[in-house]
Design a protein around this motif. Structure first.
Motif, PDB file in Angstrom:
ATOM      1  N   UNK A  78     -39.416 -29.015 100.656  1.00  8.06           N
ATOM      2  CA  UNK A  78     -40.689 -28.313 100.871  1.00  8.06           C
ATOM      3  C   UNK A  78     -40.482 -27.259 101.952  1.00  8.06           C
ATOM      4  N   UNK A  79     -41.060 -26.083 101.735  1.00  8.54           N
ATOM      5  CA  UNK A  79     -41.002 -25.019 102.740  1.00  8.54           C
ATOM      6  C   UNK A  79     -41.809 -25.475 103.953  1.00  8.54           C
ATOM      7  N   UNK A  88     -37.804 -21.524 106.004  1.00 10.93           N
ATOM      8  CA  UNK A  88     -37.076 -22.765 106.252  1.00 10.93           C
ATOM      9  C   UNK A  88     -37.575 -23.808 105.261  1.00 10.93           C
ATOM     10  N   UNK A  89     -36.636 -24.559 104.694  1.00  9.96           N
ATOM     11  CA  UNK A  89     -36.961 -25.629 103.757  1.00  9.96           C
ATOM     12  C   UNK A  89     -36.425 -26.935 104.333  1.00  9.96           C
ATOM     13  N   UNK A  90     -37.291 -27.935 104.428  1.00 14.19           N
ATOM     14  CA  UNK A  90     -36.886 -29.260 104.895  1.00 14.19           C
ATOM     15  C   UNK A  90     -36.645 -30.147 103.685  1.00 14.19           C
ATOM     16  N   UNK A  91     -35.560 -30.917 103.748  1.00 17.46           N
ATOM     17  CA  UNK A  91     -35.229 -31.817 102.644  1.00 17.46           C
ATOM     18  C   UNK A  91     -35.092 -33.245 103.149  1.00 17.46           C
ATOM     19  N   UNK A  92     -35.654 -34.171 102.391  1.00 15.53           N
ATOM     20  CA  UNK A  92     -35.438 -35.598 102.591  1.00 15.53           C
ATOM     21  C   UNK A  92     -34.755 -36.118 101.345  1.00 15.53           C
ATOM     22  N   UNK A 128     -47.129 -19.250 105.430  1.00 15.48           N
ATOM     23  CA  UNK A 128     -47.264 -20.642 105.014  1.00 15.48           C
ATOM     24  C   UNK A 128     -48.439 -21.282 105.741  1.00 15.48           C
ATOM     25  N   UNK A 129     -49.235 -22.037 105.015  1.00 18.95           N
ATOM     26  CA  UNK A 129     -50.351 -22.783 105.577  1.00 18.95           C
ATOM     27  C   UNK A 129     -50.031 -24.270 105.534  1.00 18.95           C
ATOM     28  N   UNK A 130     -49.671 -24.853 106.688  1.00 16.87           N
ATOM     29  CA  UNK A 130     -49.462 -26.310 106.700  1.00 16.87           C
ATOM     30  C   UNK A 130     -50.818 -27.009 106.690  1.00 16.87           C
ATOM     31  N   UNK A 131     -50.901 -28.168 106.048  1.00 13.98           N
ATOM     32  CA  UNK A 131     -52.175 -28.884 105.947  1.00 13.98           C
ATOM     33  C   UNK A 131     -52.121 -30.271 106.590  1.00 13.98           C
ATOM     34  N   UNK A 132     -51.094 -31.045 106.295  1.00 15.34           N
ATOM     35  CA  UNK A 132     -51.019 -32.409 106.820  1.00 15.34           C
ATOM     36  C   UNK A 132     -50.436 -32.412 108.233  1.00 15.34           C
ATOM     37  N   UNK A 133     -50.569 -33.544 108.922  1.00 16.82           N
ATOM     38  CA  UNK A 133     -49.996 -33.668 110.263  1.00 16.82           C
ATOM     39  C   UNK A 133     -48.489 -33.438 110.239  1.00 16.82           C
ATOM     40  N   UNK A 138     -43.766 -30.002 111.443  1.00 17.56           N
ATOM     41  CA  UNK A 138     -42.568 -29.278 110.990  1.00 17.56           C
ATOM     42  C   UNK A 138     -42.744 -27.770 111.155  1.00 17.56           C
ATOM     43  N   UNK A 139     -43.939 -27.268 110.885  1.00 17.15           N
ATOM     44  CA  UNK A 139     -44.237 -25.844 111.036  1.00 17.15           C
ATOM     45  C   UNK A 139     -44.068 -25.412 112.493  1.00 17.15           C
TER      46      UNK A 139
END
Length: 171
Positions: A78-79, A88-92, A128-133, A138-139
């Motif tokens: 996810x970006x 930036x893209x974070x991967x799990x 980018x609009x982050x929504x969750x905590x 991460x943003x």
């Protein structure tokens, strides 16, 4: 330019570990996993900006648990933040033993991509609009990771890394 939600870039890629993917210990080879991660991250970046993207950097790939032959690999990408022409893209990465019915964390990483225009030149990407905590966290930390990448790549002087300095100095 319009902004996009982080959730719109979510990609979940699933693979099974076959004999050709393993090392002599029967574990998924790190290079194969990085290849799959690069694909998932590129799809995520492309979804965010609706344009072709190229890998600019890969950092902090932490291998926690090996993924065994026959197990399933789940890669979530996810970006986390969009800058001017990069994101930036974070991967799990999760392993799953389907027979024993358990899932386990394998690793995580951050990839950086640059969006390209039809002439293969960098192009502006949507905000980018982050929504969750988790997305907000991460943003907010992405700017520090970016400054560290730029310093290590010789593209920024440490003295100019305002976000990083704030971690080590008191007001």
């Amino acid at each position: 330019m319009n902004s996009k939600k982080a959730s719109e870039s979510l990609v979940v890629m699933t693979e099974i570990v076959l004999p050709n993917d393993t090392n002599t210990f029967g574990n998924l080879m790190g290079g194969r996993l990085m290849y799959w991660m690069d694909i998932a991250a590129a799809i995520s970046g492309t979804k965010h900006c609706n344009a072709p993207v190229v890998t600019a950097s890969v950092d902090n790939i932490s291998f926690t648990n090996p993924i065994r032959l026959g197990n399933v690999v789940h890669i979530e990408a996810k970006v986390t933040r969009a800058f001017n022409t990069s994101m930036e893209v974070h991967l799990n990465v999760w392993g799953e033993d389907i027979i024993q019915q358990y899932r386990y964390k394998s690793n995580e990483a951050y990839y950086t991509f640059v969006a390209l225009d039809p002439n293969s030149k960098p192009r502006i990407v949507p905000h980018l609009e982050p929504e969750t905590e988790d997305e907000i966290s991460l943003f907010e930390s992405a700017l520090r990771r970016r400054q560290l990448r730029l310093i290590l790549g010789g593209k920024m002087k440490p003295v100019d890394a305002v976000e990083l300095k704030a971690l080590f100095t008191q007001s």
